[in-house]
Design an enzyme around this catalytic site. Structure first.
Site, PDB file in Angstrom:
ATOM      1  N   GLY A  22      38.757  41.443  24.955  1.00 51.21           N
ATOM      2  CA  GLY A  22      39.013  42.226  26.156  1.00 51.21           C
ATOM      3  C   GLY A  22      40.225  41.663  26.868  1.00 51.21           C
ATOM      4  CD  GLN A  27      42.907  38.624  31.284  1.00 49.91           C
ATOM      5  OE1 GLN A  27      42.362  39.625  30.862  1.00 49.91           O
ATOM      6  NE2 GLN A  27      42.679  37.419  30.773  1.00 49.91           N
ATOM      7  CB  CYS A  71      38.710  33.731  30.341  1.00 47.72           C
ATOM      8  SG  CYS A  71      39.886  34.703  31.293  1.00 47.72           S
ATOM      9  CG  LEU A  72      42.273  36.416  25.850  1.00 51.34           C
ATOM     10  CD1 LEU A  72      42.959  37.724  25.503  1.00 51.34           C
ATOM     11  CD2 LEU A  72      42.261  35.486  24.646  1.00 51.34           C
ATOM     12  CG  HIS A 113      35.386  38.407  31.384  1.00 51.09           C
ATOM     13  ND1 HIS A 113      34.996  37.086  31.280  1.00 51.09           N
ATOM     14  CD2 HIS A 113      36.748  38.402  31.359  1.00 51.09           C
ATOM     15  CE1 HIS A 113      36.084  36.331  31.216  1.00 51.09           C
ATOM     16  NE2 HIS A 113      37.161  37.095  31.252  1.00 51.09           N
ATOM     17  CD  GLU A 114      38.606  41.475  29.967  1.00 51.65           C
ATOM     18  OE1 GLU A 114      39.578  41.219  30.697  1.00 51.65           O
ATOM     19  OE2 GLU A 114      38.165  40.657  29.142  1.00 51.65           O
ATOM     20  CG  HIS A 117      40.496  39.245  34.403  1.00 51.72           C
ATOM     21  ND1 HIS A 117      41.026  38.028  34.765  1.00 51.72           N
ATOM     22  CD2 HIS A 117      39.840  39.033  33.243  1.00 51.72           C
ATOM     23  CE1 HIS A 117      40.714  37.125  33.843  1.00 51.72           C
ATOM     24  NE2 HIS A 117      39.993  37.705  32.914  1.00 51.72           N
TER      25      HIS A 117
HETATM   26 ZN   LIG Z   1      39.211  36.828  31.265  1.00 50.01          ZN
END
Ligand SMILES: [Zn+2]
Length: 132
Positions: A22, A27, A71-72, A113-114, A117
């Site tokens: 995701g 991000q 998380c990226l 989660h996204e 963000h």
């Molecule tokens: Zn994340």
């Protein structure tokens, strides 16, 4: 919409190249309420990558499940996060059509989660003691 299509293509490529499931637009420095998620089939990461434009969670289940999330934006760190196990999410497609999906399991978790963000929330904000 050409600009948005190109941005979504970039987001999908970035997510896949980092082995993510995701990614949210903020991000990658894009100030839009847009996310991309890896869809699954029978629990496997084999579906297409779905874009969700202006996603809104309209319903959450009362049962809460804890699961280790990565998380990226915070590479190599994993935290156990409690979240509702099922959600209803409303979003728009690239053509502007509204869709409503009922998601459970990892897909429900990734969307939550996204969406965090998009609201400026990182998973470390959701736990009481990030160092612990
Ligand atoms: Zn994340």
């Amino acid at each position: 919409m050409q600009g948005l299509m190109a941005k979504l293509r970039d987001m999908k490529e970035t997510m896949l190249s980092l082995n993510g499931i995701g990614l949210a637009a903020p991000q990658v420095g894009v100030n839009l309420r847009v996310i991309v998620i890896q869809l699954m089939c029978a629990g496997k990461l084999v579906g297409p990558v779905q874009e969700m434009i202006n996603p809104v969670i309209t319903k959450t289940s009362t049962d809460i499940i804890g699961y280790e999330e990565g998380c990226l934006s915070i590479p190599g760190e994993y935290y156990r996060i409690d979240r509702p196990s099922k959600i209803d999410v409303k979003f728009q497609t690239l053509r502007g059509r509204y869709k409503r999906w009922h998601l459970k399991g990892l897909e429900a978790r990734v969307v939550q989660h996204e969406l965090d963000h998009l609201n400026g929330v990182l998973m470390v904000d959701l736990i009481e003691n990030p160092a612990g």
